[in-house]
Design a protein around this motif. Structure first.
Motif, PDB file in Angstrom:
ATOM      1  N   ASP A   1       0.856  -1.186   0.000  1.00 37.54           N
ATOM      2  CA  ASP A   1       0.000   0.000   0.000  1.00 37.54           C
ATOM      3  C   ASP A   1       0.889   1.233   0.000  1.00 37.54           C
ATOM      4  O   ASP A   1       2.094   1.155   0.224  1.00 37.54           O
ATOM      5  CB  ASP A   1      -1.026  -0.015   1.141  1.00 37.54           C
TER       6      ASP A   1
ATOM      7  N   ASP B   1       1.127   3.847   1.910  1.00 36.66           N
ATOM      8  CA  ASP B   1       1.767   4.224   3.176  1.00 36.66           C
ATOM      9  C   ASP B   1       3.035   3.417   3.388  1.00 36.66           C
ATOM     10  O   ASP B   1       4.041   3.918   3.872  1.00 36.66           O
ATOM     11  CB  ASP B   1       0.817   3.986   4.359  1.00 36.66           C
ATOM     12  N   GLU B   2       2.955   2.139   3.024  1.00 36.49           N
ATOM     13  CA  GLU B   2       4.111   1.257   3.171  1.00 36.49           C
ATOM     14  C   GLU B   2       5.249   1.697   2.256  1.00 36.49           C
ATOM     15  O   GLU B   2       6.413   1.723   2.656  1.00 36.49           O
ATOM     16  CB  GLU B   2       3.654  -0.160   2.811  1.00 36.49           C
TER      17      GLU B   2
ATOM     18  N   GLU C   1       5.861   4.706   1.174  1.00 36.41           N
ATOM     19  CA  GLU C   1       6.430   5.919   1.752  1.00 36.41           C
ATOM     20  C   GLU C   1       7.293   5.599   2.977  1.00 36.41           C
ATOM     21  O   GLU C   1       8.403   6.107   3.122  1.00 36.41           O
ATOM     22  CB  GLU C   1       5.270   6.839   2.155  1.00 36.41           C
ATOM     23  N   ARG C   2       6.791   4.714   3.836  1.00 35.20           N
ATOM     24  CA  ARG C   2       7.517   4.361   5.064  1.00 35.20           C
ATOM     25  C   ARG C   2       8.874   3.706   4.744  1.00 35.20           C
ATOM     26  O   ARG C   2       9.907   4.089   5.302  1.00 35.20           O
ATOM     27  CB  ARG C   2       6.667   3.407   5.920  1.00 35.20           C
TER      28      ARG C   2
END
Length: 122
Positions: free
Chosen positions: A110, A112-113, A115-116
């Motif tokens: 996803d 967010d993952e 980006e993280r």
């Protein structure tokens, strides 16, 4: 590098959908995005751009992600550029370690993952 110059990322993947999604998301976050659908002449390409981070697909033509990453890591000027290895393989952690990548991202992921993981290496 000044604070207003964009961070640069190269994405090596032969999946146009992944390239366009990553391209869109990362540009929204202020990245300068470069994409390639094969890893031919990889050292020349990377030297011209000198990115802050590289996303490397496992199944990238022609040499494949492991050889491409190892090639970068053997090149003095490029070996310190972090590589995020990404693949749908269940043994992605082993593949990333074998390639010499700093970290990995399992597909599908996803946003967010994405980006993280990128933020952990830059």
């Amino acid at each position: 590098m000044t604070n207003n110059s964009p961070r640069k990322i190269i994405i090596f993947d032969d999946d146009d959908d992944i390239l366009s999604i990553c391209n869109y998301i990362l540009k929204e976050q202020g990245w300068e995005v470069h994409t390639f659908t094969d890893c031919n002449d990889i050292t020349d390409r990377v030297v011209k751009i000198m990115p802050d981070v590289i996303l490397m697909d496992n199944w990238i033509p022609d040499a494949g992600g492991i050889i491409a990453t190892q090639t970068l890591k053997k090149t003095a000027a490029l070996k310190n550029i972090p590589v995020v290895y990404f693949s749908a393989n269940s043994d992605i952690q082993l593949l990333a370690n074998h390639a010499g990548a700093e970290t990995y991202l399992a597909k599908p992921f996803d946003l967010d993952e994405l980006e993280r993981v990128i933020n952990t290496v830059v």
